[in-house]
Design a protein around this motif. Structure first.
Motif, PDB file in Angstrom:
ATOM      1  N   VAL A  28       0.769  -1.178   0.066  1.00 29.71           N
ATOM      2  CA  VAL A  28       0.108  -0.029  -0.206  1.00 29.71           C
ATOM      3  C   VAL A  28       0.812   1.259   0.088  1.00 29.71           C
ATOM      4  O   VAL A  28       0.390   2.322  -0.117  1.00 29.71           O
ATOM      5  N   SER A  30       3.385   4.295  -0.923  1.00 31.89           N
ATOM      6  CA  SER A  30       3.982   5.101  -2.123  1.00 31.89           C
ATOM      7  C   SER A  30       5.275   5.124  -1.996  1.00 31.89           C
ATOM      8  O   SER A  30       5.943   4.540  -0.910  1.00 31.89           O
ATOM      9  N   SER A  42       2.314   8.150   0.921  1.00 29.36           N
ATOM     10  CA  SER A  42       0.946   7.945   1.136  1.00 29.36           C
ATOM     11  C   SER A  42       0.685   6.419   1.349  1.00 29.36           C
ATOM     12  O   SER A  42       1.322   5.528   0.813  1.00 29.36           O
ATOM     13  N   THR A  44      -2.279   3.348  -0.252  1.00 27.31           N
ATOM     14  CA  THR A  44      -3.289   3.560  -0.968  1.00 27.31           C
ATOM     15  C   THR A  44      -4.025   2.140  -0.609  1.00 27.31           C
ATOM     16  O   THR A  44      -3.421   1.224  -1.052  1.00 27.31           O
ATOM     17  N   ASP A  46      -7.804   0.079  -0.140  1.00 24.21           N
ATOM     18  CA  ASP A  46      -9.374  -0.275  -0.851  1.00 24.21           C
ATOM     19  C   ASP A  46     -10.227   0.887   0.083  1.00 24.21           C
ATOM     20  O   ASP A  46     -10.204   0.759   1.435  1.00 24.21           O
ATOM     21  N   ARG A  57      -2.316   4.175   9.616  1.00 23.91           N
ATOM     22  CA  ARG A  57      -1.877   5.373   9.250  1.00 23.91           C
ATOM     23  C   ARG A  57      -1.140   6.311  10.320  1.00 23.91           C
ATOM     24  O   ARG A  57       0.052   6.558  10.522  1.00 23.91           O
ATOM     25  N   THR A  78      -5.035   7.162   0.970  1.00 27.75           N
ATOM     26  CA  THR A  78      -5.965   7.298   0.032  1.00 27.75           C
ATOM     27  C   THR A  78      -6.644   6.294  -0.432  1.00 27.75           C
ATOM     28  O   THR A  78      -6.046   5.088  -0.164  1.00 27.75           O
ATOM     29  N   GLU A  80      -8.599   3.839  -2.958  1.00 29.96           N
ATOM     30  CA  GLU A  80      -8.890   3.814  -4.262  1.00 29.96           C
ATOM     31  C   GLU A  80      -9.928   2.501  -4.357  1.00 29.96           C
ATOM     32  O   GLU A  80      -9.782   1.703  -3.665  1.00 29.96           O
ATOM     33  N   ARG A 202       0.471  11.570  -6.761  1.00 30.23           N
ATOM     34  CA  ARG A 202      -0.463  11.063  -7.520  1.00 30.23           C
ATOM     35  C   ARG A 202      -1.806  11.689  -7.393  1.00 30.23           C
ATOM     36  O   ARG A 202      -2.124  12.368  -6.077  1.00 30.23           O
ATOM     37  N   PRO A 204      -4.998  10.902  -6.091  1.00 22.62           N
ATOM     38  CA  PRO A 204      -5.607  10.745  -4.816  1.00 22.62           C
ATOM     39  C   PRO A 204      -4.687  11.250  -3.701  1.00 22.62           C
ATOM     40  O   PRO A 204      -5.375  11.939  -2.761  1.00 22.62           O
ATOM     41  N   MET A 205      -3.659  11.252  -3.850  1.00 22.66           N
ATOM     42  CA  MET A 205      -2.692  11.470  -2.785  1.00 22.66           C
ATOM     43  C   MET A 205      -2.468  13.180  -2.612  1.00 22.66           C
ATOM     44  O   MET A 205      -2.536  13.643  -1.665  1.00 22.66           O
ATOM     45  N   SER A 208      -5.201  14.316  -0.180  1.00 19.09           N
ATOM     46  CA  SER A 208      -4.965  14.002   1.443  1.00 19.09           C
ATOM     47  C   SER A 208      -3.847  15.153   1.647  1.00 19.09           C
ATOM     48  O   SER A 208      -3.960  15.588   3.056  1.00 19.09           O
TER      49      SER A 208
END
Ligand code: ATP
Ligand code: MG
Length: 376
Positions: A28, A30, A42, A44, A46, A57, A78, A80, A202, A204-205, A208
């Motif tokens: 997950v 990054s 980050s 990522t 589900d 986190r 984030t 996804e 990216r 979605p990041m 946040s």
């Protein structure tokens, strides 16, 4: 000694993921950005499992922050959506229902901040950041306490436009102090990353990071926060327009684009997420000769105002294309701050007054065009 990526990973390996395995095995993470004692990455996950990941986190952030040489850590979660999975529960990834009242959808205001407005454009390079800075200074000149947030994560411009080289101080290890410049409280992702740092952020990041810059920064009491948005009307911008609790948006356009599709796209993006468009600023509207002061309406005159009326949004004013604006802007000496008695500062202050009036329903609100009412 600054912490290394390896040390960060070693610390993360000790943290269990919700399935009991190690966080570093969970696929997950990054890229981990280590810059000057500041760590960013980050996770990522589900969308359906976001709740169970939040404590992970938090633990990851705490563990990284505890490493020697780490000044601050920012870990973004984030979500996804997997193909075919149920709609995510996180508002970041979902468009609001067409009739949603703006301000719902999990948006929280920022404590102490009365109004957040976005300065946006349908496309890049139209002078959005320059306008945002001078508008913020114009609002300051109206006696308001103003903050600026540079949400352009791909090309942050506030460090340059305000000549800020300092790094923000941290408070209590996990909150950042905005940098004060020309009476504005300023925060930019550009303060936290080096210019050479590859832009691994990216879509979605981005969100946040923005959310954290809104909430994990000690903004204090602000009458208004001006957000310099990334250019365009893609997913990242739309998500941002949805997620940041905006009171309104100012669209910057050049005259040639106004007649085209870009500004219209900007306007309709905000309408779609029920953010009132406070108006359109026409930048590089006409050419003002620096030596003789002659005005040339290179692109014709009055088109922008007409176009704004056609779009049903107020026209906030026109800013000339002028060497001084460019030179000052790029040197970190915005005209409103450094030439307050000059003609350009006056224009920006008039725009600022209109923006304020649009927000408060003051004298000029609704004069040029009917004030946008949130459509039900
Ligand atoms: N009215 C103006 N007169 C002269 N130059 C200007 C004017 N407005 C902006 N500029 C210059 O145009 C360039 C682009 O401006 P700016 O960075 O503000 O645009 P932007 O829309 O924020 O760009 P980006 O899409 O890259 O974020 C800068 O060099 C700036 O100094
Ligand atoms: Mg910009």
């Amino acid at each position: 000694m600054a912490a290394t990526k390896e040390q960060v990973l070693a610390a993360l390996a000790k943290i269990p993921a919700p399935d009991g395995g190690s966080l570093t095995q969970a696929k997950v993470l990054s890229d981990i950005v280590v810059s000057d004692g500041k760590i960013f990455f980050s996770m990522t996950v589900d969308a359906a499992a976001v709740k169970s990941w939040e404590p992970v986190r938090k633990r990851a952030e705490d563990a990284v922050r505890a490493l020697t040489g780490v000044q601050s850590a920012m870990v973004a979660l984030t979500a996804e959506r997997k193909a075919g999975a149920a709609a995510p529960t996180r508002p970041a990834a979902a468009a609001p229902p067409r009739h949603a009242q703006h301000g719902q959808q999990g948006q929280q205001g920022v404590p102490g901040v009365d109004a957040i407005i976005a300065v946006a454009s349908g496309k890049g390079g139209v002078g959005k950041s320059t306008t945002a800075v001078n508008l913020a200074l114009g609002l300051r000149d109206l006696g308001l306490k103003v903050g600026m947030l540079d949400s352009d994560i791909y090309g942050p411009s506030l460090p340059k436009l305000l000549a800020i080289k300092d790094k923000p101080e941290t408070i209590g290890g996990n909150r950042l102090k905005p940098i004060e410049r020309y009476g504005l409280s300023v925060m930019s992702i550009g303060f936290l990353i080096d210019e050479e740092t590859p832009m691994i952020w990216r879509g979605p990041m981005v969100m946040s990071a923005i959310t954290q810059m809104l909430r994990d920064v000690e903004w204090g009491k602000l009458d208004i926060m001006v957000v310099d948005m990334p250019p365009g009307t893609g997913d990242a911008q739309l998500t941002m327009a949805q997620q940041v609790p905006l009171k309104g948006a100012v669209i910057v356009s050049t005259p040639q684009d106004l007649a085209l599709i870009d500004a219209r796209r900007g306007v309709s993006m905000f309408k779609r997420v029920n953010v009132p468009v406070l108006g359109v600023v026409e930048n590089m509207s006409y050419f003002l000769c620096p030596s003789c002061g002659t005005r040339s309406d290179i692109f014709g005159h009055g088109g922008a105002q007409k176009e704004a009326e056609r779009l049903g949004v107020p026209f906030l004013g026109e800013v000339p294309l002028h060497m001084t604006i460019r030179e000052k802007s790029d040197a970190g000496l915005p005209v409103v701050a450094t030439e307050p008695d000059g003609p350009h500062a006056k224009i920006y202050r008039e725009i600022a007054a209109k923006v304020r009036d649009q927000l408060t329903g003051g004298p000029s609100a609704g004069r040029s065009a009917p004030k946008i009412v949130i459509e039900a």
